[in-house]
Write a protein that holds these residues in place. Structure first.
Motif, PDB file in Angstrom:
ATOM      1  N   GLY A  70       0.835  -1.180   0.000  1.00  0.00           N
ATOM      2  CA  GLY A  70       0.000   0.000   0.000  1.00  0.00           C
ATOM      3  C   GLY A  70       0.876   1.237   0.000  1.00  0.00           C
ATOM      4  O   GLY A  70       2.069   1.170   0.319  1.00  0.00           O
ATOM      5  N   VAL A  71       0.287   2.374  -0.360  1.00  0.00           N
ATOM      6  CA  VAL A  71       1.069   3.609  -0.465  1.00  0.00           C
ATOM      7  C   VAL A  71       0.424   4.714   0.356  1.00  0.00           C
ATOM      8  O   VAL A  71      -0.760   4.993   0.217  1.00  0.00           O
ATOM      9  N   LEU A  72       1.231   5.319   1.211  1.00  0.00           N
ATOM     10  CA  LEU A  72       0.832   6.500   1.973  1.00  0.00           C
ATOM     11  C   LEU A  72       1.662   7.654   1.434  1.00  0.00           C
ATOM     12  O   LEU A  72       2.885   7.587   1.427  1.00  0.00           O
ATOM     13  N   LEU A  73       0.991   8.687   0.940  1.00  0.00           N
ATOM     14  CA  LEU A  73       1.664   9.836   0.351  1.00  0.00           C
ATOM     15  C   LEU A  73       1.589  11.022   1.302  1.00  0.00           C
ATOM     16  O   LEU A  73       0.510  11.378   1.780  1.00  0.00           O
ATOM     17  N   LEU A  74       2.740  11.615   1.572  1.00  0.00           N
ATOM     18  CA  LEU A  74       2.803  12.839   2.360  1.00  0.00           C
ATOM     19  C   LEU A  74       3.024  13.986   1.385  1.00  0.00           C
ATOM     20  O   LEU A  74       4.012  13.997   0.663  1.00  0.00           O
ATOM     21  N   GLY A  75       2.088  14.924   1.344  1.00  0.00           N
ATOM     22  CA  GLY A  75       2.254  16.027   0.408  1.00  0.00           C
ATOM     23  C   GLY A  75       1.159  17.051   0.526  1.00  0.00           C
ATOM     24  O   GLY A  75       0.139  16.827   1.164  1.00  0.00           O
ATOM     25  N   ASP A  76       1.392  18.169  -0.105  1.00  0.00           N
ATOM     26  CA  ASP A  76       0.435  19.268  -0.055  1.00  0.00           C
ATOM     27  C   ASP A  76      -0.204  19.542  -1.402  1.00  0.00           C
ATOM     28  O   ASP A  76      -0.868  20.557  -1.581  1.00  0.00           O
ATOM     29  N   ARG A  77      -0.027  18.649  -2.349  1.00  0.00           N
ATOM     30  CA  ARG A  77      -0.660  18.826  -3.653  1.00  0.00           C
ATOM     31  C   ARG A  77      -2.154  18.573  -3.533  1.00  0.00           C
ATOM     32  O   ARG A  77      -2.597  17.739  -2.753  1.00  0.00           O
ATOM     33  N   ASP A  78      -2.910  19.282  -4.329  1.00  0.00           N
ATOM     34  CA  ASP A  78      -4.362  19.115  -4.320  1.00  0.00           C
ATOM     35  C   ASP A  78      -4.819  17.958  -5.199  1.00  0.00           C
ATOM     36  O   ASP A  78      -5.947  17.514  -5.095  1.00  0.00           O
ATOM     37  N   GLU A  79      -3.933  17.474  -6.063  1.00  0.00           N
ATOM     38  CA  GLU A  79      -4.337  16.428  -6.991  1.00  0.00           C
ATOM     39  C   GLU A  79      -4.485  15.078  -6.278  1.00  0.00           C
ATOM     40  O   GLU A  79      -3.827  14.802  -5.286  1.00  0.00           O
TER      41      GLU A  79
END
Length: 170
Positions: A70-79
């Motif tokens: 599984g993938v957990l993404l840390l980010g501030d992108r709105d997409e």
């Protein structure tokens, strides 16, 4: 991976402070590495979208090699990135990351148990034609166990978990 099994986490790139703090306090295996370190032993991949690894490239790599992490993404992108299980803000706290990792691991476990359940049901259908009662009983017992396991995992799901678990059925 059963619900309470040991979780192996890989954080790609140079993780931010909250990921490092999470890694230091986690009760499971957390490694940092590169895309080349992704393999079948990884249950959850933590990706900070500020690193050199683009989320799309990472997801493509996972799909190409058939990894089930599984993938957990840390980010501030709105997409929204298809294939990412959970997205948290780049400044997520250690506890938010821990909770996110457990949720992603739960989803991965659910999918693995569900795949096993489907395989067992196919095996059971074949055995119904063969007439091997002993083998049929053994497979039926395993099906019951898998159903209980999926029920136990799903009992902890919220709406977002269900959407993620069944997103590939489109």
């Amino acid at each position: 991976m059963p619900e309470c099994a040991y979780i192996t986490v890989l954080a790609l790139g140079g993780p931010q402070n909250s990921v490092r703090q999470y890694a230091e306090s986690a009760d499971h295996d957390v490694h940092t590495g590169t895309l080349n370190d992704v393999d079948d032993s990884v249950d959850v991949l933590v990706l900070d979208d500020t690193t050199d690894c683009s989320p799309h490239r990472v997801l493509e790599h996972i799909r190409e090699h058939g990894y089930d992490c599984g993938v957990l993404l840390l980010g501030d992108r709105d997409e929204t990135t298809r294939g990412v299980d959970i997205t948290l803000p780049a400044d997520a706290s250690t506890e938010e990351i821990r909770t996110g990792v457990v949720r992603v691991a739960r989803r991965v476990a659910y999918e693995a148990v569900l795949d096993d359940l489907f395989d067992l049901c196919e095996r059971r259908a074949d055995l119904l034609d063969d007439g091997d009662e002993d083998a049929l009983d053994a497979v039926s017992d395993r099906i019951r166990e898998r159903r209980e396991c999926t029920d136990d995992i799903a009992a902890r799901f919220d709406e977002a978990d269900y959407r993620a678990a069944f997103r590939d059925l489109d």
